[in-house]
Design an enzyme around this catalytic site. Structure first.
Site, PDB file in Angstrom:
ATOM      1  N   LYS A 102       0.846  -1.204   0.000  1.00 24.63           N
ATOM      2  CA  LYS A 102       0.000   0.000   0.000  1.00 24.63           C
ATOM      3  C   LYS A 102       0.879   1.251   0.000  1.00 24.63           C
ATOM      4  O   LYS A 102       2.089   1.170   0.255  1.00 24.63           O
ATOM      5  CB  LYS A 102      -0.905  -0.034   1.239  1.00 24.63           C
ATOM      6  CG  LYS A 102      -0.131  -0.035   2.557  1.00 24.63           C
ATOM      7  CD  LYS A 102      -1.004  -0.460   3.722  1.00 24.63           C
ATOM      8  CE  LYS A 102      -0.216  -0.421   5.022  1.00 24.63           C
ATOM      9  NZ  LYS A 102      -0.965  -1.027   6.132  1.00 24.63           N
ATOM     10  N   TYR A 154      15.507  29.942   8.758  1.00 18.81           N
ATOM     11  CA  TYR A 154      14.278  30.636   9.155  1.00 18.81           C
ATOM     12  C   TYR A 154      14.162  30.681  10.668  1.00 18.81           C
ATOM     13  O   TYR A 154      14.408  29.691  11.356  1.00 18.81           O
ATOM     14  CB  TYR A 154      13.056  29.903   8.605  1.00 18.81           C
ATOM     15  CG  TYR A 154      12.840  30.075   7.119  1.00 18.81           C
ATOM     16  CD1 TYR A 154      12.597  31.333   6.571  1.00 18.81           C
ATOM     17  CD2 TYR A 154      12.864  28.972   6.273  1.00 18.81           C
ATOM     18  CE1 TYR A 154      12.374  31.484   5.202  1.00 18.81           C
ATOM     19  CE2 TYR A 154      12.639  29.110   4.911  1.00 18.81           C
ATOM     20  CZ  TYR A 154      12.392  30.379   4.383  1.00 18.81           C
ATOM     21  OH  TYR A 154      12.178  30.522   3.035  1.00 18.81           O
TER      22      TYR A 154
HETATM   23  C1  LIG Z   1      -0.179  -2.007   6.795  1.00 21.36           C
HETATM   24  C2  LIG Z   1      -0.724  -3.301   7.216  1.00 21.36           C
HETATM   25  C3  LIG Z   1       0.107  -4.427   7.350  1.00 21.36           C
HETATM   26  C4  LIG Z   1       1.622  -4.354   7.267  1.00 21.36           C
HETATM   27  O1  LIG Z   1       2.120  -3.739   8.436  1.00 21.36           O
HETATM   28  P1  LIG Z   1       3.707  -3.607   8.693  1.00 21.36           P
HETATM   29  O2  LIG Z   1       3.795  -3.095  10.066  1.00 21.36           O
HETATM   30  O3  LIG Z   1       4.192  -2.602   7.687  1.00 21.36           O
HETATM   31  O4  LIG Z   1       4.292  -4.942   8.481  1.00 21.36           O
HETATM   32  C5  LIG Z   1      -0.497  -5.650   7.604  1.00 21.36           C
HETATM   33  N1  LIG Z   1      -1.836  -5.750   7.739  1.00 21.36           N
HETATM   34  C6  LIG Z   1      -2.662  -4.688   7.642  1.00 21.36           C
HETATM   35  C7  LIG Z   1      -4.130  -4.871   7.819  1.00 21.36           C
HETATM   36  C8  LIG Z   1      -2.138  -3.427   7.389  1.00 21.36           C
HETATM   37  O5  LIG Z   1      -2.957  -2.373   7.313  1.00 21.36           O
END
Ligand SMILES: *Cc1c(COP(=O)(O)O)cnc(C)c1O
Length: 360
Positions: free
Chosen positions: A35, A255
């Site tokens: 994702k 800044y």
């Molecule tokens: C993002 C996510 C993962 C992966 O999590 P990590 O901590 O990056 O391994 C697994 N399951 C779900 C439902 C997620 O939203």
């Protein structure tokens, strides 16, 4: 010439990390979580590199469609699923597997024609209280879906761990108990582990594991790094020095003039800023690497530039490469200096940063 603000991707590290994950969970199938543009590494590039993954997970429908349009043929779970009939139909059309986490989704599935065919993942909320059916909704939803002719069986069941990155936390044990008791009379495939689960929690490594951050060579645990888990960081974020200057004690930098030279200081200006995804809240003292030496961030991060105190690297010259995180400088450490998490740094690299793949 070293370019400004680019991310070098060690593509061999991606397959290496996948193999490491298989070694942690040798009996499990791997659903690689890609994702958010594969945590900032490039959705399609990472999917193609993970040809050995058993399935992929994305957060949203659009990410799944992009994978199909790029010719990815593995199973793809869509973690947020659909909110209406039209979105459900898109899942079906593209062969995507929605996660079903609420009773209204079950109702929509009951309305589709038996001529269609869809695989779904049923999600149980075991304590995270984000997405997932509550314990009392679970059994009725499962039986209703079992009776839907369009749904492929067995229907796999998943849950998500809220605190697996905190070792010896009672919450994970409670979530596992909740999951196991809901599944006591059900014979199906299960999926529990995120990266922290599969690296640290015995009860989570069966069925399907869902690693995200570990694939990119980064540790999910506070105070640890990817190499501590036997993983190789994929992304190294770099830029170059574009100016140096010698300042006197009392001169203010950047800044707001918040950082004031305590003594005469050689300053280096680097072409990277929050416009590239370098964290604006990185504090003075955040390390960067020049010629393999650690130098410190001083002054506020601006949109296109940061300033470094070059005291530790007197030979630094304009044009030198600067490592902001990655090889030799864990992103986990930068996250700590910026009061954030490595996930946010990786996802936050902006589109103007060129991604350069390295395969050796
Ligand atoms: C993002 C996510 C993962 C992966 O999590 P990590 O901590 O990056 O391994 C697994 N399951 C779900 C439902 C997620 O939203």
């Amino acid at each position: 010439m070293i370019p400004s603000a680019y991310a070098e991707l060690d593509m061999a590290a991606v397959t290496y990390n996948l193999a490491r994950i298989r070694a942690y969970a040798p009996k499990a199938k791997i659903m690689a979580v890609i994702k958010a543009n594969a945590y900032g590494h490039g959705l399609i590039r990472i999917a193609k590199t993970l040809a050995d993954a058993d399935a992929f997970a994305v957060a949203r429908l659009g990410e799944g469609i992009a994978l199909r349009e790029a010719g990815i043929t593995q199973r793809i779970a869509v973690l947020q699923g659909f909110v209406d009939r039209e979105e459900l139909e898109f899942h079906i059309r593209y062969g995507l597997e929605p996660v079903v986490h609420s009773p209204p989704q079950v109702e929509l599935l009951e309305q589709i024609s038996s001529a269609e065919s869809v695989s779904v993942w049923l999600k149980l909320d075991t304590g995270m209280h984000r997405l997932g059916l509550l314990a009392d909704e679970f059994a009725p939803s499962y039986s209703r879906l079992q009776r839907c002719p369009a749904i492929r069986r067995p229907i796999p069941v998943m849950t998500h761990l809220a605190n697996a990155d905190v070792l010896q936390d009672a919450i994970t044990e409670k979530q596992l108990d909740c999951f196991n008791s809901a599944l006591r009379n059900i014979q199906t495939e299960c999926s529990i582990a995120n990266s922290a689960g599969l690296l640290a929690w015995d009860g989570t490594r069966s069925g399907w594991v869902r690693p995200g951050i570990a694939l990119y060579g980064v540790s999910p645990f506070p105070g640890r790094t990817g190499p501590d888990e036997g993983l190789r960081p994929v992304m190294t974020f770099r830029s170059r020095l574009i100016a140096t200057k010698n300042l006197k004690a009392g001169d203010a930098v950047g800044y707001g003039g918040e950082w004031i030279c305590p003594c005469s200081t050689r300053l280096g200006i680097v072409s990277v800023g929050y416009g590239d995804g370098y964290p604006r809240h990185a504090r003075a003292g955040t390390p960067a690497l020049i010629q393999g030496r650690r130098v410190s961030l001083v002054g506020r991060v601006s949109m296109d530039m940061i300033s470094l105190d070059l005291t530790n690297c007197p030979d630094a010259r304009v044009g030198d490469e600067v490592t902001l995180w990655g090889k030799g400088l864990p992103v986990e450490e930068i996250a700590q200096h910026a009061s954030t998490i490595p996930y946010a740094l990786l996802c936050g690299v902006t589109p103007r940063v060129k991604m350069v793949e390295r395969w050796e």
